[in-house]
Design an enzyme around this catalytic site. Structure first.
Site, short mmCIF file in Angstrom:
data_model
loop_
_atom_site.label_atom_id
_atom_site.label_comp_id
_atom_site.label_asym_id
_atom_site.label_seq_id
_atom_site.Cartn_x
_atom_site.Cartn_y
_atom_site.Cartn_z
N ASP A 46 0.84 -1.21 0.00
CA ASP A 46 0.00 0.00 0.00
C ASP A 46 0.88 1.26 0.00
OD1 ASP A 46 0.91 -0.16 2.60
OD2 ASP A 46 -1.06 0.15 3.53
N SER A 47 2.20 1.07 0.04
CA SER A 47 3.11 2.19 -0.18
C SER A 47 2.85 2.82 -1.55
CB SER A 47 4.58 1.72 -0.09
OG SER A 47 4.80 0.60 -0.92
N ASP A 66 -1.21 -6.08 -0.37
CA ASP A 66 -1.49 -5.46 0.93
C ASP A 66 -2.98 -5.15 1.07
OD1 ASP A 66 0.39 -4.97 2.90
OD2 ASP A 66 1.18 -3.16 1.93
N LYS A 72 -1.33 -9.36 2.66
CA LYS A 72 -0.58 -8.93 3.84
C LYS A 72 -1.45 -7.96 4.63
CE LYS A 72 3.13 -5.95 3.75
NZ LYS A 72 2.66 -4.84 4.57
N GLU A 120 -1.45 -5.51 8.48
CA GLU A 120 -0.63 -4.97 9.57
C GLU A 120 -1.26 -5.29 10.92
OE1 GLU A 120 0.28 -0.81 9.05
OE2 GLU A 120 1.09 -1.14 7.04
N GLU A 162 9.20 -4.44 10.36
CA GLU A 162 9.65 -3.14 9.82
C GLU A 162 10.25 -2.25 10.91
OE1 GLU A 162 6.94 -1.11 7.19
OE2 GLU A 162 8.13 0.74 7.25
O1 KIV Z 1 3.52 -1.10 1.60
C1 KIV Z 1 4.66 -1.56 1.52
O2 KIV Z 1 5.40 -1.34 0.56
C2 KIV Z 1 5.12 -2.39 2.63
C3 KIV Z 1 6.59 -2.69 2.69
C4 KIV Z 1 7.30 -1.48 3.10
C5 KIV Z 1 6.87 -3.85 3.56
O3 KIV Z 1 4.37 -2.77 3.46
#
Ligand code: KIV
Length: 275
Positions: free
Chosen positions: A49-50, A88, A118, A120, A187
């Site tokens: 989600d970055s 994510d 994924k 969090e 992280e």
């Molecule tokens: O969103 C993302 O790119 C991430 C990585 C930094 C692990 O969660």
């Protein structure tokens, strides 16, 4: 009749089986073309989600939506053949209840074709992780610094730099492993803590600003390529593609202004009459 693809894609169980073995290589990608490049060298491609910050210029990942993740997840699946693609779950799409999490994870798996999701959170997400895994959703967890919690934690600071703060982070990593996550991203934590957790839990740890002892490492592609204007301390730059893009754009602009582009090679001539 089903047609088997030539290349077998790695699965969540394949990655789970790599605990303590050859380090797991993971990069983020949000597009088909970068996915095709990453696919040649990576075991896991994370549609992180970055993308909200990297592609859309957002300040945090909080505004990212499920539709944004699904669109880019599909692009990455089209571009890749071998790597496990993990998408994510964005903020707000899985925290309200385990049922909400299942409905949205099922959407991501069905609509992108990715192999895992994924999310969090540690202990607070353990019940949800168990619920998802029991129902066929492979989960990569994410502990330590969890950027979606920026509004409650206040800053993107590294975690566990005082030993007194290790307990809750260790408990988070153990909880997601016990709940059935197939791996966990750690992280921005103090190096000895990343090392210690890796030795304590039975699933692969994927470090980002954690420890070289982790079972794998992940970076945001644009950060390691030198395209992101600001990067955290844990990023090593493996490229500097910003200046080459700028040089190409500058040359194009000059060529257009001087009418050097398009040249004879880039235009179509008429068909010859005596053919
Ligand atoms: O969103 C993302 O790119 C991430 C990585 C930094 C692990 O969660």
């Amino acid at each position: 009749m089903s047609v088997q693809p030539e290349v077998r894609r790695l699965t969540a169980p394949d990655i789970r089986a790599r605990k303590g073995g050859e380090p797991i290589v993971c990069l983020t990608s949000y597009h088909a073309h970068t996915a095709a490049i990453a696919d040649k060298h990576c075991d896991v491609i994370l549609v992180g989600d970055s993308l909200g910050m990297v592609m859309h210029g957002l300040e945090t990942t909080v505004p990212v939506t499920l539709d944004m993740m699904i669109l880019q997840g599909r692009a990455v699946m089209r571009g890749s053949k071998r790597a496990l693609v993990v998408v994510d779950m964005p903020f707000g799409s899985y925290e309200a209840s385990k049922e909400q999490a299942f409905m949205n994870c099922a959407r991501v798996l069905k609509e992108t074709g990715c192999g895992a999701i994924k999310l969090e959170g540690g202990r607070r997400m353990a019940e949800t992780i168990a619920f998802l895994v029991e129902r066929g959703v492979p989960v990569m967890a994410h502990v330590g610094l969890t950027p979606q919690s920026i509004n409650t934690i206040g800053s993107f600071r590294a975690q566990g730099r005082d030993e007194a703060d290790w307990g809750p982070i260790e408990a988070d990593a153990k909880a997601v492993a016990d709940a059935g996550a197939f791996s966990v991203v750690i992280e921005a934590v103090a190096e000895p803590l990343g090392r210690r957790i890796t030795g304590q839990i039975p699933i692969p740890t994927i470090g980002i600003g954690a420890s070289p002892a982790c079972d794998g490492q992940v970076l945001v592609l644009e950060d390691m390529l030198g395209l992101s204007p600001r990067v955290p301390k844990f990023v090593k730059r493996y490229g500097d593609i910003g200046p080459s893009i700028e040089n190409a754009v500058k040359s194009f602009a000059e060529d257009v202004r001087s009418r050097a582009f398009p040249g004879p090679e880039q235009v179509y001539s008429m068909r010859s009459k005596d053919r």
